[in-house]
Design a protein around this motif. Structure first.
Motif, PDB file in Angstrom:
ATOM      1  N   GLY A 100       0.823  -1.204   0.000  1.00  0.00           N
ATOM      2  CA  GLY A 100       0.000   0.000   0.000  1.00  0.00           C
ATOM      3  C   GLY A 100       0.854   1.251   0.000  1.00  0.00           C
ATOM      4  N   SER A 101       1.971   1.185   0.722  1.00  0.00           N
ATOM      5  CA  SER A 101       2.846   2.370   0.828  1.00  0.00           C
ATOM      6  C   SER A 101       3.454   2.717  -0.523  1.00  0.00           C
ATOM      7  CB  SER A 101       3.965   2.079   1.833  1.00  0.00           C
ATOM      8  OG  SER A 101       3.408   1.549   3.021  1.00  0.00           O
ATOM      9  N   SER A 102       3.874   1.698  -1.262  1.00  0.00           N
ATOM     10  CA  SER A 102       4.474   1.952  -2.573  1.00  0.00           C
ATOM     11  C   SER A 102       3.414   2.447  -3.555  1.00  0.00           C
ATOM     12  CB  SER A 102       5.131   0.670  -3.101  1.00  0.00           C
ATOM     13  OG  SER A 102       6.022   0.987  -4.163  1.00  0.00           O
ATOM     14  N   ASP A 103       2.189   1.919  -3.408  1.00  0.00           N
ATOM     15  CA  ASP A 103       1.082   2.408  -4.248  1.00  0.00           C
ATOM     16  C   ASP A 103       0.821   3.882  -3.964  1.00  0.00           C
ATOM     17  OD1 ASP A 103      -1.004  -0.599  -3.903  1.00  0.00           O
ATOM     18  OD2 ASP A 103       0.805  -0.200  -5.077  1.00  0.00           O
ATOM     19  N   ALA A 104       0.863   4.245  -2.663  1.00  0.00           N
ATOM     20  CA  ALA A 104       0.625   5.647  -2.293  1.00  0.00           C
ATOM     21  C   ALA A 104       1.708   6.538  -2.899  1.00  0.00           C
ATOM     22  CB  ALA A 104       0.607   5.782  -0.769  1.00  0.00           C
ATOM     23  N   ALA A 105       2.948   6.083  -2.826  1.00  0.00           N
ATOM     24  CA  ALA A 105       4.058   6.879  -3.390  1.00  0.00           C
ATOM     25  C   ALA A 105       3.901   7.009  -4.906  1.00  0.00           C
ATOM     26  CB  ALA A 105       5.386   6.209  -3.047  1.00  0.00           C
ATOM     27  N   ALA A 106       3.491   5.931  -5.557  1.00  0.00           N
ATOM     28  CA  ALA A 106       3.292   5.985  -7.018  1.00  0.00           C
ATOM     29  C   ALA A 106       2.147   6.937  -7.363  1.00  0.00           C
ATOM     30  CB  ALA A 106       2.997   4.577  -7.546  1.00  0.00           C
ATOM     31  N   ALA A 107       1.117   6.951  -6.528  1.00  0.00           N
ATOM     32  CA  ALA A 107      -0.012   7.871  -6.756  1.00  0.00           C
ATOM     33  C   ALA A 107       0.464   9.320  -6.625  1.00  0.00           C
ATOM     34  CB  ALA A 107      -1.136   7.586  -5.762  1.00  0.00           C
ATOM     35  N   LEU A 108       1.339   9.581  -5.654  1.00  0.00           N
ATOM     36  CA  LEU A 108       1.872  10.937  -5.486  1.00  0.00           C
ATOM     37  C   LEU A 108       2.691  11.344  -6.719  1.00  0.00           C
ATOM     38  CD1 LEU A 108       3.013  10.879  -1.730  1.00  0.00           C
ATOM     39  CD2 LEU A 108       1.014  12.058  -2.696  1.00  0.00           C
ATOM     40  N   ARG A 109       3.508  10.415  -7.235  1.00  0.00           N
ATOM     41  CA  ARG A 109       4.320  10.721  -8.428  1.00  0.00           C
ATOM     42  C   ARG A 109       3.404  10.933  -9.638  1.00  0.00           C
ATOM     43  NH1 ARG A 109       7.496   6.482  -6.341  1.00  0.00           N
ATOM     44  NH2 ARG A 109       6.739   4.969  -7.875  1.00  0.00           N
ATOM     45  N   GLY A 110       2.388  10.078  -9.753  1.00  0.00           N
ATOM     46  CA  GLY A 110       1.489  10.158 -10.911  1.00  0.00           C
ATOM     47  C   GLY A 110       0.658  11.422 -10.921  1.00  0.00           C
ATOM     48  N   MET A 111       0.120  11.802  -9.749  1.00  0.00           N
ATOM     49  CA  MET A 111      -0.701  13.022  -9.678  1.00  0.00           C
ATOM     50  C   MET A 111       0.153  14.262  -9.948  1.00  0.00           C
ATOM     51  SD  MET A 111      -3.914  12.581  -9.302  1.00  0.00           S
ATOM     52  CE  MET A 111      -4.557  14.140  -8.665  1.00  0.00           C
ATOM     53  N   ALA A 112       1.378  14.277  -9.461  1.00  0.00           N
ATOM     54  CA  ALA A 112       2.262  15.436  -9.714  1.00  0.00           C
ATOM     55  C   ALA A 112       2.518  15.563 -11.214  1.00  0.00           C
ATOM     56  CB  ALA A 112       3.569  15.257  -8.961  1.00  0.00           C
ATOM     57  N   ALA A 113       2.694  14.412 -11.884  1.00  0.00           N
ATOM     58  CA  ALA A 113       2.924  14.439 -13.343  1.00  0.00           C
ATOM     59  C   ALA A 113       1.653  14.876 -14.066  1.00  0.00           C
ATOM     60  CB  ALA A 113       3.354  13.051 -13.817  1.00  0.00           C
ATOM     61  N   LEU A 114       0.509  14.352 -13.645  1.00  0.00           N
ATOM     62  CA  LEU A 114      -0.773  14.672 -14.314  1.00  0.00           C
ATOM     63  C   LEU A 114      -1.080  16.165 -14.219  1.00  0.00           C
ATOM     64  CD1 LEU A 114      -2.857  12.651 -15.619  1.00  0.00           C
ATOM     65  CD2 LEU A 114      -4.211  12.922 -13.552  1.00  0.00           C
ATOM     66  N   ARG A 115      -0.823  16.732 -13.013  1.00  0.00           N
ATOM     67  CA  ARG A 115      -1.140  18.158 -12.809  1.00  0.00           C
ATOM     68  C   ARG A 115       0.047  19.062 -13.158  1.00  0.00           C
ATOM     69  NH1 ARG A 115      -4.706  19.215  -7.334  1.00  0.00           N
ATOM     70  NH2 ARG A 115      -6.466  17.844  -7.799  1.00  0.00           N
TER      71      ARG A 115
END
Ligand code: CDM
Ligand code: ATP
Length: 288
Positions: A100-115
């Motif tokens: 879950g922690s790695s998924d959360a980190a990937a979500a943070l990286r992905g959202m920063a890229a998307l926005r």
């Protein structure tokens, strides 16, 4: 707007020493972490609001609601363009390899890229989970504090087999069951040349959560024995708060053969093989 794909690698604690406990109950750790080429995969597409779909071989029991760490992480960026997130779960949950922690980190990286904004950082990230800061930049590191103080470490690639007996282990329960919360820190980390030097150093370190986790889930001892018995296994240890264990091997070929042999002997267990090390490049958001 673009769509992004973000890899969430498994986090492996090669050693994990518990050196103290804070007033708030969190334990102080001294750990050497590395990342595996196996993990979950996130796809983020622009949308009005945030939503999550979870699929994949390890998706059973993983929530799709706001309690999923992926949605908690994405929400950290506040109001603004949303995302439809698809999480492909390949790592067993609650398993000591930072799923879950790695998924959360990937979500943070992905959202920063998307926005197209700066990557989230600081206390809000630690609040998501003690393992999230290290997963934000998935490369080998010494982690101290509660897991948020990171010092990069140069490691040779470590051929490994990861095994989980499909028993969920509660992280808080393992910490609670520790016999001692104040144990010696790891030895100073030398500049390793070969994998063999790193394995010899690791053999002198510990995972202090291993004894309490084995007491809570005795099958972990069976996993460790099965790994140690595989040809070419140089070290077998539990990762994090378990139940996943890893074995380190003398070569990629030995690790691959060992994983095949173990999967045939224990078809009900989850297992994977790969070289532990730096997955930062593989984990960078990729345009789809
Ligand atoms: C065991 C490790 O995986 C090693 O990397 C981490 O320390 C745990 O990281 P994590 O799963 O992200 O942990 P969190 O979700 O933040 O915390 C879950 C629970 O584990 C305990 N916990 C966690 C981390 C820590 N340094 N001390 C703790 O005592 C606390 O009871 C906490 O409520
Ligand atoms: N993205 C996610 N993937 C898996 N589990 C999640 C996720 N988000 C929330 N959870 C919930 O968190 C619980 C803990 O799972 P998680 O995979 O975070 O443990 P972990 O990160 O492997 O932790 P550790 O490595 O410390 O064992 C699960 O039982 C699940 O209900």
């Amino acid at each position: 707007m673009s769509q992004f794909e973000v890899f969430a690698p498994a986090k492996v604690n090669l050693a994990l020493h518990v050196t103290g406990q804070r007033e708030d109950g969190y334990h102080l750790l001294d750990s050497l972490v590395a990342f595996a080429p196996v993990g979950d995969m996130l796809q983020l597409s622009p949308a009005e609001s945030l939503s999550l779909k979870v699929t994949g071989p390890e998706s059973r029991g993983v929530p799709e609601g706001p309690e999923n760490l992926v949605l908690k992480a994405a929400a950290l960026y506040g109001p603004g363009p949303g995302a439809a997130i698809h999480l492909d779960k390949c790592l067993p949950a609650a398993s000591g390899i930072g799923g879950g922690s790695s998924d959360a980190a990937a979500a943070l990286r992905g959202m920063a890229a998307l926005r197209d904004v700066a990557l989230a950082s600081g206390a809000a990230v630690v609040k998501l989970g003690a393992d999230v800061p290290m997963c934000l930049d998935p490369r080998p590191a010494r982690t101290e504090g509660i897991g948020e103080e990171l010092t990069p470490v140069a490691l040779p690639p470590l051929p490994a087999v990861l095994v989980n007996p499909r028993v969920e282990v509660s992280t808080p329960a393992v910490f609670k069951a520790l016999a001692s919360k104040t144990n010696p820190a790891m030895e100073p980390i030398p500049a390793f040349v070969e994998a063999a030097d790193c394995i010899a150093w690791l053999a002198r370190q510990r995972n202090d959560l291993q004894p309490p986790a084995v007491a809570l889930a005795p099958v972990i001892a069976e996993v460790l024995a099965a790994l140690s018995a595989l040809p070419g296994c140089k070290l077998a240890r539990m990762s994090g708060s378990g139940a996943t264990c890893f074995g380190l091997f003398e070569s990629d070929a030995a690790a691959e053969a060992a994983q095949a042999q173990l999967a045939a002997a224990q078809p009900g267990w989850w297992s994977a093989h790969g070289a532990l090390g730096d997955q930062a490049a593989k984990a960078a958001p990729r345009l789809r």
